[in-house]
Scaffold this active site. Structure first.
Site, mmCIF file in Angstrom:
data_model
loop_
_atom_site.group_PDB
_atom_site.id
_atom_site.type_symbol
_atom_site.label_atom_id
_atom_site.label_comp_id
_atom_site.label_asym_id
_atom_site.label_seq_id
_atom_site.Cartn_x
_atom_site.Cartn_y
_atom_site.Cartn_z
ATOM 1 N N ASP A 21 43.083 44.095 33.926
ATOM 2 C CA ASP A 21 42.730 43.877 35.313
ATOM 3 C C ASP A 21 42.998 45.210 36.010
ATOM 4 O OD1 ASP A 21 42.135 42.473 37.760
ATOM 5 O OD2 ASP A 21 44.295 42.414 38.138
ATOM 6 N N ARG A 22 42.364 45.441 37.137
ATOM 7 C CA ARG A 22 42.546 46.727 37.815
ATOM 8 C C ARG A 22 43.665 46.635 38.851
ATOM 9 N NH1 ARG A 22 38.127 49.136 41.810
ATOM 10 N NH2 ARG A 22 39.589 48.275 43.314
ATOM 11 N N ASP A 23 43.399 45.970 39.963
ATOM 12 C CA ASP A 23 44.351 45.931 41.083
ATOM 13 C C ASP A 23 45.584 45.110 40.718
ATOM 14 O OD1 ASP A 23 42.423 47.380 42.513
ATOM 15 O OD2 ASP A 23 41.481 45.550 43.251
ATOM 16 N N TYR A 32 41.512 44.891 48.872
ATOM 17 C CA TYR A 32 40.155 45.428 48.993
ATOM 18 C C TYR A 32 40.124 46.949 48.884
ATOM 19 C CZ TYR A 32 39.636 40.652 50.509
ATOM 20 O OH TYR A 32 39.690 39.281 50.566
ATOM 21 N N THR A 63 37.483 43.527 36.634
ATOM 22 C CA THR A 63 38.042 43.376 37.973
ATOM 23 C C THR A 63 37.109 42.635 38.916
ATOM 24 O OG1 THR A 63 38.929 44.613 39.870
ATOM 25 C CG2 THR A 63 37.239 45.726 38.575
ATOM 26 N N ASN A 64 37.654 41.640 39.599
ATOM 27 C CA ASN A 64 36.924 40.991 40.681
ATOM 28 C C ASN A 64 36.910 41.949 41.866
ATOM 29 O OD1 ASN A 64 36.609 38.598 39.244
ATOM 30 N ND2 ASN A 64 38.320 37.564 40.235
ATOM 31 N N SER A 66 35.517 41.195 45.242
ATOM 32 C CA SER A 66 34.890 40.371 46.277
ATOM 33 C C SER A 66 34.741 41.111 47.596
ATOM 34 C CB SER A 66 35.676 39.077 46.490
ATOM 35 O OG SER A 66 36.917 39.338 47.112
ATOM 36 N N CYS A 102 33.008 42.305 39.217
ATOM 37 C CA CYS A 102 32.202 41.215 39.759
ATOM 38 C C CYS A 102 32.217 41.318 41.281
ATOM 39 C CB CYS A 102 32.743 39.864 39.325
ATOM 40 S SG CYS A 102 31.768 38.496 40.000
ATOM 41 N N ARG A 120 33.012 36.051 37.574
ATOM 42 C CA ARG A 120 34.189 36.132 38.444
ATOM 43 C C ARG A 120 35.370 35.407 37.806
ATOM 44 N NH1 ARG A 120 36.081 37.375 43.176
ATOM 45 N NH2 ARG A 120 37.617 36.018 44.144
ATOM 46 N N LYS A 121 36.446 36.139 37.579
ATOM 47 C CA LYS A 121 37.650 35.496 37.043
ATOM 48 C C LYS A 121 38.108 34.420 38.025
ATOM 49 C CE LYS A 121 39.554 39.572 36.675
ATOM 50 N NZ LYS A 121 40.594 40.585 36.573
#
Length: 180
Positions: A21-23, A32, A63-64, A66, A102, A120-121
């Site tokens: 995962d990134r963040d 964000y 990574t999501n 949004s 995503c 999307r996870k």
């Protein structure tokens, strides 16, 4: 959506992969995030990616994002940040083999991104796409994330998941690589 760093992986021997995962894992989670000047690597993140590379694993980011659907930033901003991350890793001899993200969210304000997505996870779409595009040994691969949705995506893709709750990412990853 994805960005390949190396798509010449066909016809290679299967290798395990780490799906980061990134963040909250590779970088400090600031909501964000898309601006390079606000990006802060997690302690040991670059060294963790290098350790994964040196062990012969694929290194992937899933990574999501949004913030795209919510109108906070554009997909091009995601690409710019991921390209910058790749360049910073390269300076230390490390690499991400592919970045997957995503941009969709069912409550997004940008209509073209307002939808539910299998990518999307906690859905496994990004992971499954990578498993289909790269010669990954899924039995020896795993996800490293900081949220239950990361673990759910791992399990839905048939992989194990490891919950990173802070600290030094290299110190977290090293014993996981040794266990494989």
């Amino acid at each position: 959506m994805f960005r390949n760093q190396d798509s010449s992986a066909n016809n290679q021997v299967l290798r395990p992969g780490i799906f980061f995962d990134r963040d909250g894992v590779l970088n400090v989670d600031s909501e964000y995030l898309f601006e390079i000047d606000k990006f802060v690597w997690t302690d040991g993140a670059i060294e963790a990616v290098k350790a994964v590379n040196d062990a012969g694993y694929f290194a992937f980011v899933v990574t999501n994002q949004s913030g795209v659907a919510r109108g906070f930033y554009e997909e091009t901003d995601v690409h710019v940040l991921h390209d910058w991350m790749a360049s910073q890793l390269a300076l230390r001899g490390a690499r991400i083999d592919a970045f997957e993200y995503c941009p969709f969210h069912p409550h997004g304000v940008i209509e073209r991104y307002r939808c539910a997505s299998a990518r999307r996870k906690p859905q496994p779409g990004m992971i499954l796409d990578l498993l289909n595009r790269f010669p990954v040994d899924a039995a020896r691969s795993f996800v490293v994330g900081d949220k239950p949705s990361d673990m759910d995506a791992a399990h839905a893709a048939g992989l194990s998941g490891h919950l990173f709750q802070g600290g030094n990412l290299r110190d977290f990853i090293t014993p996981l690589l040794a266990n494989e």
